[in-house]
Scaffold this active site. Sequence first.
Site, short mmCIF file in Angstrom:
data_model
loop_
_atom_site.label_atom_id
_atom_site.label_comp_id
_atom_site.label_asym_id
_atom_site.label_seq_id
_atom_site.Cartn_x
_atom_site.Cartn_y
_atom_site.Cartn_z
N ARG A 1 0.83 -1.21 0.00
CA ARG A 1 0.00 0.00 0.00
C ARG A 1 0.86 1.26 0.00
O ARG A 1 0.48 2.27 -0.59
CB ARG A 1 -0.93 0.01 1.21
CG ARG A 1 -2.04 -1.03 1.15
CD ARG A 1 -3.16 -0.70 2.11
NE ARG A 1 -2.71 -0.65 3.50
CZ ARG A 1 -2.67 -1.70 4.30
NH1 ARG A 1 -3.01 -2.90 3.84
NH2 ARG A 1 -2.27 -1.56 5.55
N ASP B 1 9.92 -14.47 18.68
CA ASP B 1 10.64 -13.28 18.22
C ASP B 1 12.08 -13.64 17.86
O ASP B 1 12.60 -13.26 16.80
CB ASP B 1 10.66 -12.21 19.31
CG ASP B 1 9.36 -11.45 19.43
OD1 ASP B 1 8.56 -11.48 18.47
OD2 ASP B 1 9.13 -10.82 20.47
#
Length: 365
Positions: A105, A170
């Site tokens: 986007r 993570d």
Amino acid sequence: MAAEGGKLAGIKVLDLSLFLPGPMLTVMMADHGAEVVKVEPPTGDPVREMEPFENGHSVWFANLNRGKKSVVCDLKSEAGKAKLWDFIADADVFVEAFRPGVMKRLGFDYQAVSLRNPRIIYCSISAFGQEGELAHHPAHDMAVQALAGFLSVNDSPDGAPVVPGVPSADMAGGLTGLSAILMALIGRERTGRGDYIDMAMFDAMLPWCVHTAGSAIAGGEAPQSGAQRSLGGAAFYQVYETSDGKHVVLGGREKKFARNLLSALGHEDRIEEALRPAGEQDDLIKLLRSIFAQKMRSEWVEWFADKDVAFSPVLDFREAFDQPHIQGRSLLSESENRHHIASPIRFAGTEKRNYGAVPKLGADG
């Protein structure tokens, strides 16, 4: 600034990631000579404001962003976008950790970026990947661990899952992403072209369960902690409380360790019990619990000093960082009146590194 003369000297990295996985990946590159440009929004990486602080900087932020440059780019503005395109022109690596679809986007997806710079290696870090049923599901570390099955065996004695002490998803995502980027850099030497890496934390976690989730991997039942060798079902891979309310662990199941310990304790007749399948050692675990409860942790440390047994006291972080081993290997260094955990990647003949400064927001553009 990046460490000079490292293995990655001459490699330019654009780091658009925040929080933990991406910054951990790129700081390891910066520690070894890469020029890492941290591209931050006008408000900066939120970790800059996270306690505790030391000498004006978040300890978390300082340890994951030392040696990087900081530039501010408002990617919602045309000026900010133009600024990022300038950095992309000569970059080798591009790391982003936005939710899937955001970079497209904004006009900075891999297809657009590689048209401008075909040699760039583009790594997208996300919770569940750029495609698939979970791709757009919002999640940080613990939610990823939960959906990957890991939280089910990170449980208390009553079987209820508890908050994990390590952000494994993570860290797995960051470390696997680093490996992929380095592979792609080697591949580029041969082909001259860059590559795209879809790095999902969820995907990176799964190989970490092969030693505990074998039954489920093979299509069978889910593992239960109390029946697993490495999850609480074995006497010699177990946590024991001492008389002062502290804890010690036995961390090796080999027969020699069982023989050495049980013989020293006068229980040679129980050695074979330590070799039984996990989940069938409850009586031996109870025996060892009663024995360890008779002395303080410090007394057990002294008692084990001359015995070849995989034994350790359970330390808190203060005790851990104060160990002579930490100082002896220079694992905690001080730079600019701040403490830093040293890079775990070491090469023969490499001198001790002075880690770069912690960048102020927008200090480099």
